[in-house]
Write an enzyme that holds these catalytic residues in place. Structure first.
Site, PDB file in Angstrom:
ATOM      1  N   ARG A 127       2.142 -10.981  -7.693  1.00  0.00           N
ATOM      2  CA  ARG A 127       1.482 -10.150  -6.152  1.00  0.00           C
ATOM      3  C   ARG A 127       1.327  -9.341  -5.958  1.00  0.00           C
ATOM      4  O   ARG A 127       0.664  -8.111  -5.602  1.00  0.00           O
ATOM      5  CB  ARG A 127       2.397 -10.727  -4.614  1.00  0.00           C
ATOM      6  CG  ARG A 127       2.562 -12.510  -5.308  1.00  0.00           C
ATOM      7  CD  ARG A 127       3.649 -13.702  -3.995  1.00  0.00           C
ATOM      8  NE  ARG A 127       2.847 -12.705  -2.550  1.00  0.00           N
ATOM      9  CZ  ARG A 127       3.126 -13.472  -1.668  1.00  0.00           C
ATOM     10  NH1 ARG A 127       3.698 -14.072  -0.924  1.00  0.00           N
ATOM     11  NH2 ARG A 127       2.201 -12.716  -0.335  1.00  0.00           N
ATOM     12  N   ARG A 172       1.615 -12.970   3.591  1.00  0.00           N
ATOM     13  CA  ARG A 172       1.562 -12.351   5.223  1.00  0.00           C
ATOM     14  C   ARG A 172       0.550 -11.938   5.846  1.00  0.00           C
ATOM     15  O   ARG A 172       0.554 -11.680   7.038  1.00  0.00           O
ATOM     16  CB  ARG A 172       3.276 -11.779   4.647  1.00  0.00           C
ATOM     17  CG  ARG A 172       3.095 -10.569   6.005  1.00  0.00           C
ATOM     18  CD  ARG A 172       4.340 -11.310   7.327  1.00  0.00           C
ATOM     19  NE  ARG A 172       4.709 -10.068   8.376  1.00  0.00           N
ATOM     20  CZ  ARG A 172       5.128 -10.405   9.196  1.00  0.00           C
ATOM     21  NH1 ARG A 172       5.051 -12.049   9.760  1.00  0.00           N
ATOM     22  NH2 ARG A 172       5.304 -10.230   9.813  1.00  0.00           N
ATOM     23  N   ASP A 205      11.685  -2.249   0.779  1.00  0.00           N
ATOM     24  CA  ASP A 205      10.852  -2.796  -0.502  1.00  0.00           C
ATOM     25  C   ASP A 205      11.610  -2.178  -1.971  1.00  0.00           C
ATOM     26  O   ASP A 205      11.302  -2.772  -3.121  1.00  0.00           O
ATOM     27  CB  ASP A 205       9.583  -2.299  -0.848  1.00  0.00           C
ATOM     28  CG  ASP A 205       8.774  -2.995   0.352  1.00  0.00           C
ATOM     29  OD1 ASP A 205       9.636  -4.444   0.742  1.00  0.00           O
ATOM     30  OD2 ASP A 205       7.611  -3.188   0.565  1.00  0.00           O
ATOM     31  N   CYS A 214       6.622 -14.076   0.926  1.00  0.00           N
ATOM     32  CA  CYS A 214       7.677 -14.102   0.658  1.00  0.00           C
ATOM     33  C   CYS A 214       8.475 -14.673   0.771  1.00  0.00           C
ATOM     34  O   CYS A 214       8.266 -14.030   2.257  1.00  0.00           O
ATOM     35  CB  CYS A 214       8.085 -12.487  -0.166  1.00  0.00           C
ATOM     36  SG  CYS A 214       7.429 -12.347  -1.127  1.00  0.00           S
ATOM     37  N   ARG A 221      10.560 -13.217   9.412  1.00  0.00           N
ATOM     38  CA  ARG A 221       8.934 -12.361   9.859  1.00  0.00           C
ATOM     39  C   ARG A 221       8.135 -12.989  10.905  1.00  0.00           C
ATOM     40  O   ARG A 221       7.414 -13.409  10.296  1.00  0.00           O
ATOM     41  CB  ARG A 221       7.909 -12.783   8.342  1.00  0.00           C
ATOM     42  CG  ARG A 221       9.456 -12.733   7.087  1.00  0.00           C
ATOM     43  CD  ARG A 221       8.616 -11.621   5.773  1.00  0.00           C
ATOM     44  NE  ARG A 221       7.642 -10.154   6.283  1.00  0.00           N
ATOM     45  CZ  ARG A 221       7.052 -10.031   4.688  1.00  0.00           C
ATOM     46  NH1 ARG A 221       6.997 -10.753   3.951  1.00  0.00           N
ATOM     47  NH2 ARG A 221       6.670  -8.627   4.558  1.00  0.00           N
ATOM     48  N   PRO A 222       8.685 -13.135  12.022  1.00  0.00           N
ATOM     49  CA  PRO A 222       8.141 -13.368  12.973  1.00  0.00           C
ATOM     50  C   PRO A 222       6.619 -13.364  13.706  1.00  0.00           C
ATOM     51  O   PRO A 222       6.500 -10.798  12.758  1.00  0.00           O
ATOM     52  CB  PRO A 222       9.006 -13.182  14.264  1.00  0.00           C
ATOM     53  CG  PRO A 222       9.825 -12.196  13.743  1.00  0.00           C
ATOM     54  CD  PRO A 222       9.677 -12.083  12.341  1.00  0.00           C
ATOM     55  N   LYS A 250      -0.035  -2.029  -3.490  1.00  0.00           N
ATOM     56  CA  LYS A 250      -0.964  -3.051  -2.550  1.00  0.00           C
ATOM     57  C   LYS A 250      -0.977  -2.730  -1.008  1.00  0.00           C
ATOM     58  O   LYS A 250      -1.302  -3.286  -0.453  1.00  0.00           O
ATOM     59  CB  LYS A 250       0.032  -3.871  -2.764  1.00  0.00           C
ATOM     60  CG  LYS A 250       0.401  -4.955  -1.879  1.00  0.00           C
ATOM     61  CD  LYS A 250       1.073  -6.106  -2.230  1.00  0.00           C
ATOM     62  CE  LYS A 250       2.440  -6.394  -2.147  1.00  0.00           C
ATOM     63  NZ  LYS A 250       2.983  -6.602  -0.091  1.00  0.00           N
ATOM     64  N   ASN A 251      -0.050  -2.564  -0.639  1.00  0.00           N
ATOM     65  CA  ASN A 251       0.848  -2.839   1.187  1.00  0.00           C
ATOM     66  C   ASN A 251      -0.013  -1.378   1.813  1.00  0.00           C
ATOM     67  O   ASN A 251      -1.256  -1.262   2.615  1.00  0.00           O
ATOM     68  CB  ASN A 251       1.755  -1.709   1.549  1.00  0.00           C
ATOM     69  CG  ASN A 251       2.422  -3.121   0.985  1.00  0.00           C
ATOM     70  OD1 ASN A 251       2.198  -3.908   1.082  1.00  0.00           O
ATOM     71  ND2 ASN A 251       4.032  -2.672   1.252  1.00  0.00           N
ATOM     72  N   ASP A 280       5.315 -11.711  16.945  1.00  0.00           N
ATOM     73  CA  ASP A 280       5.283 -11.765  17.766  1.00  0.00           C
ATOM     74  C   ASP A 280       4.740  -9.811  18.692  1.00  0.00           C
ATOM     75  O   ASP A 280       4.422 -10.387  19.277  1.00  0.00           O
ATOM     76  CB  ASP A 280       7.418 -11.662  18.121  1.00  0.00           C
ATOM     77  CG  ASP A 280       7.579 -10.964  18.085  1.00  0.00           C
ATOM     78  OD1 ASP A 280       7.811 -10.854  16.294  1.00  0.00           O
ATOM     79  OD2 ASP A 280       8.757 -10.353  18.905  1.00  0.00           O
ATOM     80  N   LEU A 281       4.954  -9.840  17.722  1.00  0.00           N
ATOM     81  CA  LEU A 281       4.607  -7.879  18.179  1.00  0.00           C
ATOM     82  C   LEU A 281       3.188  -7.925  18.121  1.00  0.00           C
ATOM     83  O   LEU A 281       1.933  -7.624  17.895  1.00  0.00           O
ATOM     84  CB  LEU A 281       5.335  -6.805  16.970  1.00  0.00           C
ATOM     85  CG  LEU A 281       6.715  -6.574  17.657  1.00  0.00           C
ATOM     86  CD1 LEU A 281       7.083  -5.637  16.795  1.00  0.00           C
ATOM     87  CD2 LEU A 281       7.401  -6.074  18.688  1.00  0.00           C
TER      88      LEU A 281
HETATM   89  C1  UD1 Z   1       5.312  -4.111   5.478  1.00  0.00           C
HETATM   90  C2  UD1 Z   1       5.288  -4.510   4.397  1.00  0.00           C
HETATM   91  C3  UD1 Z   1       6.149  -4.942   3.506  1.00  0.00           C
HETATM   92  C4  UD1 Z   1       7.453  -4.149   3.772  1.00  0.00           C
HETATM   93  C5  UD1 Z   1       7.639  -3.605   5.390  1.00  0.00           C
HETATM   94  C6  UD1 Z   1       8.766  -2.738   5.585  1.00  0.00           C
HETATM   95  C7  UD1 Z   1       2.425  -4.682   3.690  1.00  0.00           C
HETATM   96  C8  UD1 Z   1       2.136  -6.022   3.481  1.00  0.00           C
HETATM   97  N1  UD1 Z   1       4.082  -5.307   3.600  1.00  0.00           N
HETATM   98  O1  UD1 Z   1       5.711  -6.038   5.834  1.00  0.00           O
HETATM   99  O2  UD1 Z   1       5.798  -4.864   1.742  1.00  0.00           O
HETATM  100  O3  UD1 Z   1       8.947  -4.285   3.835  1.00  0.00           O
HETATM  101  O4  UD1 Z   1       6.343  -3.631   5.864  1.00  0.00           O
HETATM  102  O5  UD1 Z   1       8.761  -2.024   5.061  1.00  0.00           O
HETATM  103  O6  UD1 Z   1       1.773  -3.457   4.520  1.00  0.00           O
HETATM  104  N2  UD1 Z   1       8.742  -7.849  12.861  1.00  0.00           N
HETATM  105  C9  UD1 Z   1       9.037  -8.697  14.021  1.00  0.00           C
HETATM  106  N3  UD1 Z   1       7.782  -8.963  15.094  1.00  0.00           N
HETATM  107  C10 UD1 Z   1       6.362  -8.673  14.425  1.00  0.00           C
HETATM  108  C11 UD1 Z   1       6.215  -7.984  13.491  1.00  0.00           C
HETATM  109  C12 UD1 Z   1       8.002  -7.538  12.355  1.00  0.00           C
HETATM  110  O7  UD1 Z   1      10.094  -8.675  14.593  1.00  0.00           O
HETATM  111  O8  UD1 Z   1       5.567  -9.168  14.781  1.00  0.00           O
HETATM  112  C13 UD1 Z   1       9.930  -7.248  12.277  1.00  0.00           C
HETATM  113  C14 UD1 Z   1      10.388  -8.060  11.052  1.00  0.00           C
HETATM  114  O9  UD1 Z   1      10.677  -8.897  10.829  1.00  0.00           O
HETATM  115  C15 UD1 Z   1      10.929  -6.530  10.426  1.00  0.00           C
HETATM  116  C16 UD1 Z   1      10.743  -5.779  11.237  1.00  0.00           C
HETATM  117  O10 UD1 Z   1       9.901  -5.892  12.429  1.00  0.00           O
HETATM  118  O11 UD1 Z   1      12.242  -6.908  11.322  1.00  0.00           O
HETATM  119  C17 UD1 Z   1       9.417  -4.526  10.807  1.00  0.00           C
HETATM  120  O12 UD1 Z   1       8.628  -5.415   9.738  1.00  0.00           O
HETATM  121  P1  UD1 Z   1       7.176  -5.119   9.580  1.00  0.00           P
HETATM  122  O13 UD1 Z   1       7.379  -3.398   9.318  1.00  0.00           O
HETATM  123  O14 UD1 Z   1       6.132  -5.669  10.581  1.00  0.00           O
HETATM  124  O15 UD1 Z   1       6.510  -5.435   8.102  1.00  0.00           O
HETATM  125  P2  UD1 Z   1       5.504  -6.069   8.007  1.00  0.00           P
HETATM  126  O16 UD1 Z   1       4.233  -5.316   8.287  1.00  0.00           O
HETATM  127  O17 UD1 Z   1       5.242  -6.846   7.623  1.00  0.00           O
END
Ligand code: UD1
Length: 420
Positions: free
Chosen positions: A396, A92, A305, A116, A121-122, A22-23, A124-125
């Site tokens: 999902r 997301r 995960d 989920c 899940r911000p 999926k990812n 900002d990045l």
């Molecule tokens: C992806 C995976 C998800 C997995 C996660 C971590 C997909 C579709 N989903 O989610 O299954 O659980 O990686 O391995 O590939 N963060 C910020 N700001 C941002 C983005 C992220 O602070 O703009 C934080 C998140 O809250 C979290 C951390 O960074 O604490 C890592 O998140 P991230 O690696 O971005 O996860 P996803 O890409 O959303």
């Protein structure tokens, strides 16, 4: 409305082939937007998140169709730039569409992404990445609007490793002007697959899977066909299901090299495994040792995960185990459900203490994807019958969890309660 029924106690055994990842597939679907033509994703999982992403691409003007498990994406006319909240609110990863839409149309508008309930899940990045490429961003109550005449290559040093934000940056850089250097990148296998896909389309990306990725922007891409690799999280889920029942299973197409940290823990618990001609043979008969301390980390650390699936296994292992969740703050929601089954769990902030015991079947409710799979695992190990509600969350990410576990001799079936 569907419910999953499980009669616990069967020791899982048998062979299974795992669905595509999926990812991996979701960012590839976003990447397909960068080319005005056809891309083919082979061995694509038929799961709700993929169907949602397919709907979004169609809303943007793409034509999509399936041939068995191969997904065809024709983005020749995908010139829409607006992803309504009704779509983006469902998942997301819709946020990673911003970069490709912007690269194609100089503007993009998206409702705030959903997904989920595992944490804040911000985004900002993601927005930081877009700004670095020269985009102007307007954040309103319900939507984000982004515009940029031409994305320009840049240098980005991520303050935190993020899978999604790294993917966003790679997608932006591919068609941008000049060179982009990304530092402190996420190193997950999904990043490597995205770069392989884009390189097969003609992109110039080096360093995928490493801390620093360099991308030389290119003007034009071409279409490609890509085989989606087996899902490492689904593989880990089925290994946990077998471990919870002390079963012995063979995963025919396990993604070798992508599960090393998980397998180290599996071995420490008393499980044995070996790789033979691309197959993973895992014997959980000896699982009996608790895990004194484990924490989730960015890849190659223990994956967040698989934290809930492992937690479910540990509720059945004698002794005291401790887990710290470092990535998403709300990933212990399933503990109250597991407690109903007789599990001894104490949650303190981002840490959980588990004291292994016998579980008993009962009615349970899934509230998110991996937590839902973890409840199924606990139910397989429990005495008696369990019924699991909230099946859409599980769909999902799992194509047909009941079918797969039945291959492994579990007593599990789906019931549509409206039709009985
Ligand atoms: C992806 C995976 C998800 C997995 C996660 C971590 C997909 C579709 N989903 O989610 O299954 O659980 O990686 O391995 O590939 N963060 C910020 N700001 C941002 C983005 C992220 O602070 O703009 C934080 C998140 O809250 C979290 C951390 O960074 O604490 C890592 O998140 P991230 O690696 O971005 O996860 P996803 O890409 O959303």
């Amino acid at each position: 409305m569907d419910e999953i029924h499980v009669i616990g106690g069967n020791c899982l055994h048998g062979n299974i082939t795992v669905q595509g990842s999926k990812n991996t597939v979701l960012p590839l679907m976003a990447g397909a937007l960068l080319y005005r033509g056809i891309n083919v994703l082979k061995a694509c999982p038929r799961i709700t998140d993929v169907f949602y992403m397919e709907e979004i691409l169609r809303a943007l003007g793409a034509e999509t169709w399936w041939e068995d498990h191969d997904l065809y994406l024709d983005c020749t006319h995908a010139d829409g730039s607006h992803v309504p909240e009704i779509y983006s609110g469902r998942m997301r990863s819709s946020i990673i569409l911003l970069g490709p839409i912007l690269a194609r149309n100089q503007q993009a508008e998206i409702g705030y992404p959903g997904g989920c309930v595992i944490g804040k899940r911000p985004v900002d990045l993601h927005l930081y990445v877009l700004r670095r490429f020269g985009a102007e961003i307007k954040e309103e109550e319900k939507k984000i609007t982004v515009s940029c005449k031409k994305l320009c290559g840049t240098e980005i040093v991520f303050s935190k490793r993020s899978v999604g934000a790294t993917e966003q940056a790679i997608l932006c850089a591919t068609l941008s002007k000049g060179t982009t250097t990304l530092r402190n990148c996420a190193r997950e296998p999904e990043i490597v697959w995205l770069c392989r896909f884009l390189n097969a389309m003609g992109a110039k990306i080096e360093g995928a899977g490493e801390d620093c990725i360099c991308i030389e922007g290119t003007e034009k891409l071409c279409g490609t066909k890509m085989q989606i690799p087996a899902d490492r999280i689904v593989t880990g889920t089925y290994l946990c299901a077998a471990a919870a029942t002390r079963g012995h299973i063979v995963i025919e197409n396990a993604p070798e090299g992508e599960l090393d940290t998980f397998l180290q823990v599996y071995r420490k618990m008393g499980g044995q495994y070996e790789w033979k001609s691309g197959k993973l043979i895992a014997n959980g008969a000896g699982i009996q040792f608790s895990v004194p301390f484990l924490e989730t980390e960015a890849y190659p650390g223990f994956p967040t995960d698989l934290q809930s699936p492992l937690l479910a296994v540990l509720t059945t292992v004698p002794g005291i185990s401790r887990i710290r969740e470092n990535i998403f703050e709300n990933r212990f929601k399933i503990c109250s459900e597991l407690t109903k089954m007789g599990a001894h769990i104490e949650v303190r902030g981002s840490e959980v203490k588990i004291c292994g015991s016998r579980l008993k079947g009962c009615r349970l409710r899934a509230e998110e994807l991996r937590g839902g799979a973890a409840l199924v695992i606990a139910a397989l190990a429990a005495d008696g019958e369990s019924v699991i509600e909230g099946v859409p969350f599980i769909r999902r990410g799992y194509e047909d969890i009941c079918r797969d576990l039945r291959y492994l001799q579990a007593e599990i079936y789906m019931e549509d309660i409206l039709s009985v």
